[in-house]
Design a protein around this motif. Structure first.
Motif, mmCIF file in Angstrom:
data_model
loop_
_atom_site.group_PDB
_atom_site.id
_atom_site.type_symbol
_atom_site.label_atom_id
_atom_site.label_comp_id
_atom_site.label_asym_id
_atom_site.label_seq_id
_atom_site.Cartn_x
_atom_site.Cartn_y
_atom_site.Cartn_z
ATOM 1 N N VAL A 112 -84.185 56.945 7.895
ATOM 2 C CA VAL A 112 -85.199 56.210 7.142
ATOM 3 C C VAL A 112 -85.386 54.805 7.706
ATOM 4 O O VAL A 112 -84.410 54.085 7.941
ATOM 5 C CB VAL A 112 -84.793 56.116 5.659
ATOM 6 C CG1 VAL A 112 -85.841 55.359 4.861
ATOM 7 C CG2 VAL A 112 -84.579 57.498 5.082
ATOM 8 N N THR A 138 -94.725 51.703 7.749
ATOM 9 C CA THR A 138 -94.963 51.621 6.302
ATOM 10 C C THR A 138 -94.494 50.263 5.787
ATOM 11 O O THR A 138 -93.460 49.753 6.187
ATOM 12 C CB THR A 138 -94.195 52.744 5.583
ATOM 13 O OG1 THR A 138 -94.646 54.004 6.066
ATOM 14 C CG2 THR A 138 -94.397 52.675 4.081
ATOM 15 N N ASP A 152 -95.870 60.648 -0.417
ATOM 16 C CA ASP A 152 -96.771 60.974 0.686
ATOM 17 C C ASP A 152 -96.044 61.044 2.020
ATOM 18 O O ASP A 152 -96.653 60.947 3.077
ATOM 19 C CB ASP A 152 -97.912 59.963 0.761
ATOM 20 C CG ASP A 152 -97.420 58.525 0.793
ATOM 21 O OD1 ASP A 152 -96.191 58.312 0.735
ATOM 22 O OD2 ASP A 152 -98.271 57.615 0.865
ATOM 23 N N ALA A 153 -94.745 61.194 2.001
ATOM 24 C CA ALA A 153 -93.967 61.417 3.207
ATOM 25 C C ALA A 153 -92.933 62.487 2.891
ATOM 26 O O ALA A 153 -92.460 62.581 1.761
ATOM 27 C CB ALA A 153 -93.288 60.122 3.664
ATOM 28 N N TRP A 159 -90.770 58.250 6.237
ATOM 29 C CA TRP A 159 -91.904 57.334 6.254
ATOM 30 C C TRP A 159 -92.282 56.978 7.689
ATOM 31 O O TRP A 159 -91.403 56.849 8.545
ATOM 32 C CB TRP A 159 -91.558 56.038 5.520
ATOM 33 C CG TRP A 159 -91.084 56.206 4.120
ATOM 34 C CD1 TRP A 159 -89.807 56.077 3.660
ATOM 35 C CD2 TRP A 159 -91.884 56.543 2.988
ATOM 36 N NE1 TRP A 159 -89.758 56.309 2.314
ATOM 37 C CE2 TRP A 159 -91.020 56.603 1.867
ATOM 38 C CE3 TRP A 159 -93.246 56.797 2.807
ATOM 39 C CZ2 TRP A 159 -91.473 56.911 0.599
ATOM 40 C CZ3 TRP A 159 -93.706 57.100 1.533
ATOM 41 C CH2 TRP A 159 -92.824 57.154 0.450
ATOM 42 N N ARG A 205 -93.214 49.567 -0.444
ATOM 43 C CA ARG A 205 -92.186 50.521 -0.834
ATOM 44 C C ARG A 205 -91.230 49.938 -1.870
ATOM 45 O O ARG A 205 -90.527 50.690 -2.555
ATOM 46 C CB ARG A 205 -91.393 50.995 0.396
ATOM 47 C CG ARG A 205 -92.143 51.893 1.342
ATOM 48 C CD ARG A 205 -92.698 53.139 0.690
ATOM 49 N NE ARG A 205 -91.713 53.793 -0.156
ATOM 50 C CZ ARG A 205 -91.963 54.332 -1.332
ATOM 51 N NH1 ARG A 205 -93.180 54.277 -1.843
ATOM 52 N NH2 ARG A 205 -91.008 54.918 -2.021
ATOM 53 N N ARG A 219 -87.167 59.393 2.599
ATOM 54 C CA ARG A 219 -88.271 60.182 3.140
ATOM 55 C C ARG A 219 -88.562 59.755 4.572
ATOM 56 O O ARG A 219 -88.172 58.667 4.998
ATOM 57 C CB ARG A 219 -89.540 60.002 2.285
ATOM 58 C CG ARG A 219 -89.426 60.567 0.872
ATOM 59 C CD ARG A 219 -90.631 60.198 0.025
ATOM 60 N NE ARG A 219 -90.575 60.813 -1.299
ATOM 61 C CZ ARG A 219 -91.149 61.966 -1.619
ATOM 62 N NH1 ARG A 219 -91.845 62.634 -0.699
ATOM 63 N NH2 ARG A 219 -91.056 62.454 -2.830
ATOM 64 N N VAL A 255 -88.621 51.555 7.360
ATOM 65 C CA VAL A 255 -89.963 51.065 7.090
ATOM 66 C C VAL A 255 -90.010 49.608 7.523
ATOM 67 O O VAL A 255 -88.993 48.999 7.848
ATOM 68 C CB VAL A 255 -90.353 51.186 5.595
ATOM 69 C CG1 VAL A 255 -90.317 52.641 5.135
ATOM 70 C CG2 VAL A 255 -89.451 50.324 4.723
#
Length: 397
Positions: free
Chosen positions: A363, A340, A8-9, A336, A345, A334, A365
């Motif tokens: 990247v 996130t 979803d990213a 993100w 993850r 991704r 998160v």
């Protein structure tokens, strides 16, 4: 090849003008090839192959490995047929960057029969890091550190491992930064307290340490392993390295031996010499075990790890993954949203996991919204993500 369970990213690619991944292919890789040609007297065949790889990877389409190339079947399983024939800059950055280094090994003759077989093209750069004034100062810093309380030593060594070749800074800042998660600190997420709770002194813990770079970045990783063993926070350490040279400076078994010898050769610095001797003995006794799984060089996230590696990691009390590439593979390469959840993850990972990472790619998160806003305000161009000036210690128990 498995797909990301939560795609979803957007996957990071290299075709955006001015982007970090594009700069890797158009600027960093050509500079690397120039360094290789300066470091080795490669004959015309290898020089032509390197030039051809550069032309292909900066403006052409992805060509396959030779039919008889070692590991060809693995690369087919890792998505080769899906990407062959695509423009390099349109393929997923993680896949394409990894494949570039595999192709580079073919170009210099590392993989095939002949006089250059098995000659690490990156070895001069890795060894040079161990023969600098900074490397000697880091051994001297270890002498000073041994006078500190054990908990302060642990914090300093953890931060030394976190910052890699800024290990001298890590030795100075470790105790002061431990637990400091404020936005003023370059450690923008610090879950180190959760890590130490997973490794109480005296427990028969097994720590897996997935190494990143060799040279001065590997030395503090080994010193951290020595500390865990010496002070009873681990009964055993398993060190995962690369099975062959990769991403310029990634550590192999030969690099581990070079790093330990660097410590044992330190006649003027007793603490470093003693640590190197303990590490050598630990390897001989099997208390420190080195492993090199083929998937360590895969162009895929750890979510796609094979069953045997998953079972291996499941045996760990905690797995520490070092560095930027391992982070990209751990959470998925991704874009993100930075807020996130790190726990979400990494929920697939078989057991507790910790990431020790200096930020050197896009990247990220696990940030809270306030930290993200502060970082964006300090560097609106997003340079905080890629400049190596910030770091995270993130833990999912």
């Amino acid at each position: 090849m498995m797909s990301d369970p939560t795609p979803d990213a957007p996957v990071i690619v290299s075709d955006e003008p001015g982007s970090f991944p594009r700069g890797v292919f158009l600027d960093r890789h050509p500079a690397l090839v120039r360094r290789l040609l300066d470091a080795f007297p490669y004959p015309p065949e290898q020089r032509r192959a390197l030039d051809a790889l550069l032309r292909e990877s900066t403006g052409g389409v992805i060509e396959p490995l030779a039919a008889d190339a070692p590991g060809r079947e693995r690369w087919d399983a890792w998505g080769g047929p899906e990407h062959i024939g695509r423009p390099w800059l349109e393929a997923p950055f993680l896949w394409a960057e990894s494949y570039f280094y595999r192709r580079l090994l073919d170009a210099v003759g590392y993989c095939g029969p002949g006089p250059w077989q098995g000659v690490d093209p990156f070895r001069p750069f890795k060894l040079a890091e161990l023969h600098t004034a900074e490397a000697d100062e880091e051994r001297a810093a270890l002498d000073r550190l041994t006078a500190r309380p054990v908990d302060e030593q642990a914090a300093a060594l953890l931060h030394g491992s976190l910052w890699g070749n800024r290990a001298d800074l890590g030795f100075r800042m470790g105790a002061e930064r431990a637990g400091d998660g404020g936005t003023e600190s370059p450690v923008v997420v610090d879950d180190s307290a959760d890590l130490w709770r997973l490794l109480p002194a005296g427990a028969p813990s097994t720590v897996y340490l997935v190494a990143d770079n060799a040279g001065r970045e590997l030395v503090p990783d080994l010193l951290l392993a020595d500390h865990l063993l010496r002070h009873g926070r681990a009964a055993r350490v398993v060190l995962h390295v690369k099975p062959y040279p990769y991403y310029v400076s990634d550590a192999t078994t030969a690099d581990v031996l070079d790093a330990v010898r660097h410590l044992t050769a330190s006649d003027t610095h007793r603490a470093a010499h003693a640590a190197g001797t303990r590490l050598w003995t630990a390897m001989s006794d099997g208390v420190l075990e080195v492993r090199a799984h083929p998937f360590s060089c895969a162009p895929l996230p750890y979510a796609d790890m094979p069953d045997d590696l998953r079972a291996d990691f499941a045996r760990a009390t905690v797995t520490l993954l070092k560095g930027d590439l391992n982070y990209r593979r751990l959470v998925g390469d991704r874009l993100w949203p930075p807020t996130t959840s790190f726990a979400a993850r990494t929920a697939y990972f078989p057991g507790p996991v910790a990431a020790l990472r200096t930020l050197k790619s896009q990247v990220i998160v696990g940030l809270d919204a306030g930290t993200e806003r502060a970082l964006d305000a300090s560097a609106p161009d997003g340079a905080w993500r890629t400049a190596g000036t910030h770091a995270v210690i993130q833990v999912r128990p």
